[in-house]
Write a protein that holds these residues in place. Sequence first.
Motif, PDB file in Angstrom:
ATOM      1  N   TYR A  67       0.810  -1.218   0.000  1.00 57.91           N
ATOM      2  CA  TYR A  67       0.000   0.000   0.000  1.00 57.91           C
ATOM      3  C   TYR A  67       0.843   1.268   0.000  1.00 57.91           C
ATOM      4  CZ  TYR A  67      -4.176   2.760   0.957  1.00 57.91           C
ATOM      5  OH  TYR A  67      -5.214   3.655   0.867  1.00 57.91           O
ATOM      6  N   LEU A  68       2.026   1.193   0.539  1.00 55.27           N
ATOM      7  CA  LEU A  68       2.881   2.379   0.648  1.00 55.27           C
ATOM      8  C   LEU A  68       3.855   2.526  -0.517  1.00 55.27           C
ATOM      9  CD1 LEU A  68       3.661   2.125   4.468  1.00 55.27           C
ATOM     10  CD2 LEU A  68       1.802   3.353   3.319  1.00 55.27           C
ATOM     11  N   SER A 107       7.246  10.845   8.653  1.00 50.43           N
ATOM     12  CA  SER A 107       8.580  11.249   8.200  1.00 50.43           C
ATOM     13  C   SER A 107       9.562  10.079   8.174  1.00 50.43           C
ATOM     14  CB  SER A 107       9.125  12.376   9.081  1.00 50.43           C
ATOM     15  OG  SER A 107       9.250  11.925  10.421  1.00 50.43           O
ATOM     16  N   LEU A 108       9.225   8.987   8.860  1.00 51.31           N
ATOM     17  CA  LEU A 108      10.091   7.801   8.836  1.00 51.31           C
ATOM     18  C   LEU A 108       9.922   6.977   7.565  1.00 51.31           C
ATOM     19  CD1 LEU A 108       9.730   6.578  12.526  1.00 51.31           C
ATOM     20  CD2 LEU A 108      11.620   7.856  11.506  1.00 51.31           C
ATOM     21  N   ALA A 109       8.915   7.306   6.775  1.00 48.63           N
ATOM     22  CA  ALA A 109       8.686   6.587   5.523  1.00 48.63           C
ATOM     23  C   ALA A 109       9.871   6.829   4.601  1.00 48.63           C
ATOM     24  CB  ALA A 109       7.389   7.050   4.873  1.00 48.63           C
ATOM     25  N   ALA A 153       8.535   9.644  -0.494  1.00 44.75           N
ATOM     26  CA  ALA A 153       7.511  10.690  -0.384  1.00 44.75           C
ATOM     27  C   ALA A 153       6.126  10.090  -0.576  1.00 44.75           C
ATOM     28  CB  ALA A 153       7.764  11.788  -1.417  1.00 44.75           C
ATOM     29  N   PHE A 154       6.004   9.124  -1.508  1.00 45.35           N
ATOM     30  CA  PHE A 154       4.709   8.492  -1.753  1.00 45.35           C
ATOM     31  C   PHE A 154       4.202   7.794  -0.499  1.00 45.35           C
ATOM     32  CE2 PHE A 154       1.950   5.010  -3.019  1.00 45.35           C
ATOM     33  CZ  PHE A 154       1.050   5.664  -3.842  1.00 45.35           C
ATOM     34  N   GLN A 178       0.782   8.604   1.596  1.00 41.37           N
ATOM     35  CA  GLN A 178      -0.242   7.582   1.857  1.00 41.37           C
ATOM     36  C   GLN A 178      -0.537   7.488   3.349  1.00 41.37           C
ATOM     37  OE1 GLN A 178      -1.536   7.236  -1.326  1.00 41.37           O
ATOM     38  NE2 GLN A 178      -2.001   5.218  -0.511  1.00 41.37           N
ATOM     39  N   LEU A 179       0.514   7.439   4.138  1.00 38.70           N
ATOM     40  CA  LEU A 179       0.339   7.342   5.588  1.00 38.70           C
ATOM     41  C   LEU A 179      -0.401   8.564   6.131  1.00 38.70           C
ATOM     42  CD1 LEU A 179       3.864   5.978   6.488  1.00 38.70           C
ATOM     43  CD2 LEU A 179       1.706   4.748   6.789  1.00 38.70           C
TER      44      LEU A 179
END
Length: 168
Positions: A61-62, A95-97, A100-101, A105-106
């Motif tokens: 999903y991410l 921000s831990l993702a 950027a996408f 999403q989060l």
Amino acid sequence: MPLRDTLARIDADLAAGRVPVARQRLRGLVSSFPNDLNLRRRLAETYRLYGEPAEAGRWMYLEADRDAAETAAFESRFRTAHQRMRALAWRGPESLAGTAFAGEQLAAVRAACSDALGHPVDWDSAPTGREPEGKRGAFAGFLAGAGRVVAVVAFLAIWVNGLVALFD
């Protein structure tokens, strides 16, 4: 066991055809490292081996290159933002993702969940209990309560009948 060793065992399990064991190990790793997008991608790949598009969509999903059909299956299974937030099992700020996408999403899921609940939520304090009750949830709660009352009355009736039979 270090991450690298566990990944080596997962590769060995997959090579030997032990897909359920590999999937379980990956679920454990994603639980331990919820912000690692590569682990989530690998877990999605194992679910594809099972032919489970909703779970593959959940773990992809991410990712920007996710499969639209898998994403739709995930969103169909987890219909509300509350359910999706719990299903994604993310910890920490967006921000831990790693991309950027993923961060977008989060943030979108968190914002939708906050709107639905009527107060701000974050990933570390995401609602873990039942979903807020709407009309349908309130009716289901009423039926569950009525069922409990019927069960207690039936139990007491049987108990009293047995007590009366004992003294007859």
